[in-house]
Each structure stands twice: as structure tokens, then as C-alpha cells.
Design a protein around this motif. Structure first.
Motif, PDB file in Angstrom:
ATOM      1  N   PRO A 105       1.661   3.249  21.334  1.00  0.00           N
ATOM      2  CA  PRO A 105       0.772   3.362  22.497  1.00  0.00           C
ATOM      3  C   PRO A 105      -0.699   3.508  22.115  1.00  0.00           C
ATOM      4  O   PRO A 105      -1.574   3.304  22.954  1.00  0.00           O
ATOM      5  CB  PRO A 105       1.283   4.615  23.216  1.00  0.00           C
ATOM      6  N   PHE A 106      -0.972   3.851  20.868  1.00  0.00           N
ATOM      7  CA  PHE A 106      -2.350   3.965  20.393  1.00  0.00           C
ATOM      8  C   PHE A 106      -2.626   2.948  19.285  1.00  0.00           C
ATOM      9  O   PHE A 106      -3.433   3.183  18.392  1.00  0.00           O
ATOM     10  CB  PHE A 106      -2.612   5.393  19.890  1.00  0.00           C
ATOM     11  N   GLY A 107      -1.934   1.819  19.366  1.00  0.00           N
ATOM     12  CA  GLY A 107      -2.041   0.801  18.333  1.00  0.00           C
ATOM     13  C   GLY A 107      -3.443   0.263  18.146  1.00  0.00           C
ATOM     14  O   GLY A 107      -3.883   0.046  17.016  1.00  0.00           O
ATOM     15  N   GLY A 108      -4.160   0.038  19.254  1.00  0.00           N
ATOM     16  CA  GLY A 108      -5.521  -0.498  19.153  1.00  0.00           C
ATOM     17  C   GLY A 108      -6.453   0.391  18.364  1.00  0.00           C
ATOM     18  O   GLY A 108      -7.054  -0.036  17.360  1.00  0.00           O
ATOM     19  N   PRO A 109      -6.625   1.652  18.765  1.00  0.00           N
ATOM     20  CA  PRO A 109      -7.514   2.550  18.028  1.00  0.00           C
ATOM     21  C   PRO A 109      -7.082   2.792  16.581  1.00  0.00           C
ATOM     22  O   PRO A 109      -7.919   3.110  15.738  1.00  0.00           O
ATOM     23  CB  PRO A 109      -7.442   3.852  18.840  1.00  0.00           C
ATOM     24  N   ARG A 110      -5.779   2.631  16.301  1.00  0.00           N
ATOM     25  CA  ARG A 110      -5.277   2.902  14.956  1.00  0.00           C
ATOM     26  C   ARG A 110      -5.333   1.686  14.038  1.00  0.00           C
ATOM     27  O   ARG A 110      -5.025   1.790  12.848  1.00  0.00           O
ATOM     28  CB  ARG A 110      -3.835   3.412  15.029  1.00  0.00           C
ATOM     29  N   ARG A 111      -5.696   0.542  14.558  1.00  0.00           N
ATOM     30  CA  ARG A 111      -5.780  -0.640  13.690  1.00  0.00           C
ATOM     31  C   ARG A 111      -6.804  -0.385  12.592  1.00  0.00           C
ATOM     32  O   ARG A 111      -7.942   0.023  12.865  1.00  0.00           O
ATOM     33  CB  ARG A 111      -6.180  -1.866  14.510  1.00  0.00           C
ATOM     34  N   GLY A 118     -14.748  -1.596  -7.879  1.00  0.00           N
ATOM     35  CA  GLY A 118     -14.039  -1.722  -9.138  1.00  0.00           C
ATOM     36  C   GLY A 118     -12.828  -2.628  -8.992  1.00  0.00           C
ATOM     37  O   GLY A 118     -12.808  -3.547  -8.177  1.00  0.00           O
ATOM     38  N   GLU A 119     -11.791  -2.350  -9.775  1.00  0.00           N
ATOM     39  CA  GLU A 119     -10.557  -3.125  -9.687  1.00  0.00           C
ATOM     40  C   GLU A 119      -9.715  -2.601  -8.527  1.00  0.00           C
ATOM     41  O   GLU A 119      -9.411  -1.408  -8.463  1.00  0.00           O
ATOM     42  CB  GLU A 119      -9.775  -3.009 -10.986  1.00  0.00           C
ATOM     43  N   ILE A 120      -9.350  -3.483  -7.615  1.00  0.00           N
ATOM     44  CA  ILE A 120      -8.581  -3.062  -6.455  1.00  0.00           C
ATOM     45  C   ILE A 120      -7.172  -2.634  -6.883  1.00  0.00           C
ATOM     46  O   ILE A 120      -6.489  -3.355  -7.624  1.00  0.00           O
ATOM     47  CB  ILE A 120      -8.494  -4.192  -5.415  1.00  0.00           C
ATOM     48  N   THR A 121      -6.756  -1.466  -6.409  1.00  0.00           N
ATOM     49  CA  THR A 121      -5.434  -0.947  -6.730  1.00  0.00           C
ATOM     50  C   THR A 121      -4.524  -0.873  -5.511  1.00  0.00           C
ATOM     51  O   THR A 121      -3.302  -0.913  -5.651  1.00  0.00           O
ATOM     52  CB  THR A 121      -5.542   0.457  -7.351  1.00  0.00           C
ATOM     53  N   GLU A 122      -5.106  -0.748  -4.328  1.00  0.00           N
ATOM     54  CA  GLU A 122      -4.268  -0.675  -3.136  1.00  0.00           C
ATOM     55  C   GLU A 122      -5.016  -1.132  -1.889  1.00  0.00           C
ATOM     56  O   GLU A 122      -6.240  -0.990  -1.791  1.00  0.00           O
ATOM     57  CB  GLU A 122      -3.731   0.735  -2.907  1.00  0.00           C
ATOM     58  N   ILE A 123      -4.260  -1.696  -0.977  1.00  0.00           N
ATOM     59  CA  ILE A 123      -4.754  -2.042   0.353  1.00  0.00           C
ATOM     60  C   ILE A 123      -3.748  -1.505   1.357  1.00  0.00           C
ATOM     61  O   ILE A 123      -2.534  -1.654   1.185  1.00  0.00           O
ATOM     62  CB  ILE A 123      -4.935  -3.556   0.531  1.00  0.00           C
ATOM     63  N   ASP A 124      -4.255  -0.876   2.392  1.00  0.00           N
ATOM     64  CA  ASP A 124      -3.411  -0.346   3.465  1.00  0.00           C
ATOM     65  C   ASP A 124      -3.953  -0.893   4.773  1.00  0.00           C
ATOM     66  O   ASP A 124      -5.124  -0.694   5.100  1.00  0.00           O
ATOM     67  CB  ASP A 124      -3.444   1.179   3.463  1.00  0.00           C
ATOM     68  N   ALA A 125      -3.106  -1.589   5.526  1.00  0.00           N
ATOM     69  CA  ALA A 125      -3.568  -2.225   6.759  1.00  0.00           C
ATOM     70  C   ALA A 125      -2.539  -2.050   7.860  1.00  0.00           C
ATOM     71  O   ALA A 125      -1.332  -2.019   7.606  1.00  0.00           O
ATOM     72  CB  ALA A 125      -3.828  -3.714   6.528  1.00  0.00           C
ATOM     73  N   ALA A 126      -3.029  -1.951   9.092  1.00  0.00           N
ATOM     74  CA  ALA A 126      -2.146  -1.844  10.247  1.00  0.00           C
ATOM     75  C   ALA A 126      -2.764  -2.595  11.411  1.00  0.00           C
ATOM     76  O   ALA A 126      -3.972  -2.531  11.641  1.00  0.00           O
ATOM     77  CB  ALA A 126      -1.924  -0.376  10.626  1.00  0.00           C
ATOM     78  N   MET A 127      -1.912  -3.316  12.129  1.00  0.00           N
ATOM     79  CA  MET A 127      -2.374  -4.037  13.307  1.00  0.00           C
ATOM     80  C   MET A 127      -1.286  -3.972  14.361  1.00  0.00           C
ATOM     81  O   MET A 127      -0.428  -4.848  14.453  1.00  0.00           O
ATOM     82  CB  MET A 127      -2.732  -5.478  12.977  1.00  0.00           C
ATOM     83  N   GLY A 128      -1.307  -2.900  15.128  1.00  0.00           N
ATOM     84  CA  GLY A 128      -0.275  -2.692  16.128  1.00  0.00           C
ATOM     85  C   GLY A 128      -0.817  -2.687  17.545  1.00  0.00           C
ATOM     86  O   GLY A 128      -2.015  -2.782  17.784  1.00  0.00           O
ATOM     87  N   LYS A 129       0.093  -2.535  18.499  1.00  0.00           N
ATOM     88  CA  LYS A 129      -0.247  -2.455  19.911  1.00  0.00           C
ATOM     89  C   LYS A 129       1.015  -2.030  20.661  1.00  0.00           C
ATOM     90  O   LYS A 129       2.121  -2.052  20.098  1.00  0.00           O
ATOM     91  CB  LYS A 129      -0.746  -3.799  20.431  1.00  0.00           C
ATOM     92  N   LEU A 130       0.849  -1.647  21.908  1.00  0.00           N
ATOM     93  CA  LEU A 130       2.000  -1.391  22.757  1.00  0.00           C
ATOM     94  C   LEU A 130       2.258  -2.659  23.554  1.00  0.00           C
ATOM     95  O   LEU A 130       1.480  -3.013  24.449  1.00  0.00           O
ATOM     96  CB  LEU A 130       1.752  -0.203  23.687  1.00  0.00           C
ATOM     97  N   ALA A 131       3.332  -3.357  23.229  1.00  0.00           N
ATOM     98  CA  ALA A 131       3.612  -4.645  23.854  1.00  0.00           C
ATOM     99  C   ALA A 131       4.185  -4.464  25.253  1.00  0.00           C
ATOM    100  O   ALA A 131       5.116  -3.676  25.457  1.00  0.00           O
ATOM    101  CB  ALA A 131       4.591  -5.429  22.991  1.00  0.00           C
TER     102      ALA A 131
END
Length: 349
Positions: free
Chosen positions: A254-260, A168-181
């Protein structure tokens, strides 16, 4: 799990065999210091039916010995830039320098008449990036930005779902791209005014702009976790007429990869990809769509082992004149502006 739950990329990879009867396309690489540089070269050398790598250029002379001795670049001629660009039959160049130099290198490649694969984010300054991108349009040459999520099967399904109105009509997008540097990564992102959002968050913003276009407004936030001044914990809100997109880029996770993740919600359903490159999809629909039922379902899509292979399969088709790249200059310019705003470093040209 039934076969209908899979959209495989086997046909795309199998298409490489169709090129076997044609001469391979000649390509070179300038730079080995970008974080994706080695992976891109490995992909090119694995696609032997499509590409012939004529050589590599590394502007930093102190790296020449390590490049020559590396398993990735071993056996390839190490050439000055001018010699690489003058190689007979050279069709394209992969630009994998540090971002500070990448746009200037890309422009020289375009002026030499070559198509380019330019790794993300493309440039520190917007005016320089826009001028380079418009120069490519003027010359009828292709600039393929190195955003690998574009070719991931789960994201291809997302593009199809949005294009055909499943959500349908997009109302929200939620995105994350983290890591432990680690220390080296913190040093790298610390040298960039836009920090981690600029260097890494750009991947998911490419998808957002692909789906929704240029946002009306962007609000950046930065709450550093460390004491070294590095922008290691950032968020941005992209505002659209009837939607908001929230992007997080946390380099202290510390769990940035799996949480992306990437989640799109609309008036008719939602599609979530988590982790980002895993091919794992959670899909909920108000109505059945294609092979997918009404209600919620989770499934695993087949993902190619080569992270960057499909980028260069697509680029070969573009260089051979069989198709146009799906992402044009207007998209790339709007995206670059959005990335700078999300990273809190936008300065209007």
C-alpha cells in the motif's frame, strides 16, 4: 540548500528552443493501450518546437470512439497503420500497444524506415525482440526503449558518479519498484507469464544493466500474496563477479510508491534515490567529489514536470543526427534477457 546541490535539466529543456528555426520532426503513435501511452502523447504534444504529431493508430476498433473523444488525442487524425507509416516526412513512431503486439509493430515501423520509441518491456519472447533490435542496427535506425528513469536528473547524477569513480568499485545494488495493484492492474499483470517483475521491475533492471552490464547469473523468486495466481510479489538476485543486485517488485504494497528506491553501494561511497522519481538523493562519500563533500549529505534535485519530456528531447537530437542514443542494441538485448530471467520465464532461444 545551495545551488551547487542541484543539477537542473533546464539546459536540456531550453535546448528545444534551438530547434525552433528548423522544421519540426514528424512523428506518429501506434497504440493507446500501454500504461504509458497517454503520457507519451501528452509529452509529444507539449514539445511543439520539436515534434509535429501527424496522427495516431489504434488497432482495436472498439476503442476508436474513446480515442477520438479523449482530451489527450483529441483533434488528431485516427489513421490505419499503413496510412500513418506512409505519411510524408514521417521520421519516427511511438509504439504504445500492449506488449503482446509491440515487437511486431516495431518491426513493421523499422521496415518502413522509421526510428521508433518502443515502450517497455518490448516483447514477450526474446528471439523476437533480439531479431527486431538487430534489424534496427542493420538499417541504421534508432530504437529508444521507454525507460524514463534514464533521463531523471538523480539517475543522471548516479551515472556520472559511477562513471567518474565516486563510489569506487560497486559491491551491491538494492532496488524496489512496487505499488498496490487495483483489480485492473492485477488482471493485466496476471495475463503476463512474468507477472509484475516483467511489467514493472524492468525499469530498475535497465539502470542496473546500464551500470554493471549483463549479470553472470539471475535467481528469480516469486511468493504470491493473492489467491488468484497472479505473480504479485517477486524478487530477483542478479549476480556479478564482485557485486550483487537485489530487485523487489511487490504489487501488494500500500506504500509502494513512496518506498520505490534505488541504492548503489561501493568501496568509496553510496548513493540512494528515494522515492525513485522524486529527485531526492542521499549521498555518502569517503572523499569529496566535485561539488559534494566528504561524509553524508541529502539534497533535492530539480525534476522536470513532464515525466517523459526529456526522452523526446533526446530522441529529437538522435533523429536529427546530432548524437547517437546512449543505449545500443547490445544493451537492450542483454537487458531483455535479464528481465525475462528475473521474472522466471527465460527460455533459451
Amino acid at each position: 540548500m545551495t545551488r551547487r546541490h542541484f543539477i537542473t535539466t533546464a539546459s536540456a529543456l531550453a535546448a528545444t528552443s534551438a530547434f525552433a528555426a528548423e522544421p519540426r520532426l514528424r512523428i506518429g503513435q501506434i497504440g493507446t493501450t500501454h500504461s504509458h501511452a497517454g503520457g507519451k502523447m501528452s509529452a509529444l504534444r507539449s514539445l511543439k518546437d520539436l515534434w509535429e504529431v501527424v496522427g495516431v493508430t489504434e488497432p482495436d476498433a472498439s476503442l476508436h470512439t474513446s480515442v477520438k473523444e479523449s482530451a489527450i488525442y483529441g483533434g488528431l487524425p485516427l489513421l490505419p497503420e499503413e496510412e500513418l507509416l506512409a505519411a510524408p516526412g514521417l521520421k519516427a513512431v511511438v509504439v504504445e500497444t500492449r506488449v503482446e503486439a509491440s515487437c511486431a509493430v516495431a518491426l513493421r515501423c523499422l521496415q518502413a524506415g522509421k526510428h521508433i520509441h518502443l515502450d517497455k518491456p518490448g516483447a514477450l519472447g526474446h528471439a523476437e525482440f533480439k531479431a527486431m533490435r538487430l534489424e534496427a542496427e542493420k538499417r541504421g535506425l534508432t530504437v529508444q526503449m521507454g525507460y524514463m528513469l534514464r533521463y531523471n536528473p538523480a539517475f543522471e547524477l548516479l551515472f556520472k558518479a559511477v562513471r567518474e569513480g565516486w563510489l569506487g568499485e560497486i559491491t551491491e545494488i538494492d532496488a524496489a519498484m512496487g505499488k498496490l495493484a487495483d483489480a485492473a492492474t492485477r488482471k493485466d499483470i496476471g495475463s503476463l507469464p512474468g507477472g509484475g517483475m516483467f511489467e514493472l521491475g524492468c525499469h530498475v533492471m535497465d539502470i542496473i544493466v546500464t551500470l554493471l552490464g549483463k549479470p553472470e547469473a539471475v535467481q528469480p523468486f516469486s511468493t504470491p500474496n493473492g489467491s488468484d495466481g497472479v505473480k504479485d510479489n517477486q524478487m530477483a538476485v542478479l549476480q556479478y563477479p564482485k557485486a550483487t543486485a537485489v530487485v523487489r517488485c511487490n504489487h501488494t504494497d500500500p506504500f509502494g510508491g513512496p518506498r520505490r528506491r534505488f541504492n548503489v553501494t561501493g568501496t568509496e561511497g553510496t548513493l540512494e534515490i528515494v522515492p525513485l522519481e522524486s529527485g531526492k538523493v542521499n549521498l555518502s562519500l569517503k572523499q569529496p567529489r566535485g561539488a559534494y563533500k566528504k561524509g553524508s549529505q541529502s539534497f533535492q534535485m530539480e525534476v522536470p514536470k513532464g515525466r517523459y519530456d526529456l526522452e523526446f528531447v533526446d530522441l529529437a537530437k538522435v533523429v536529427r543526427g546530432e548524437k547517437s542514443l546512449a543505449w545500443n542494441a547490445a544493451h537492450d538485448i542483454a537487458l531483455h534477457e535479464t528481465v525475462l530471467k528475473a521474472a522466471g520465464v527465460w527460455e533459451k532461444p
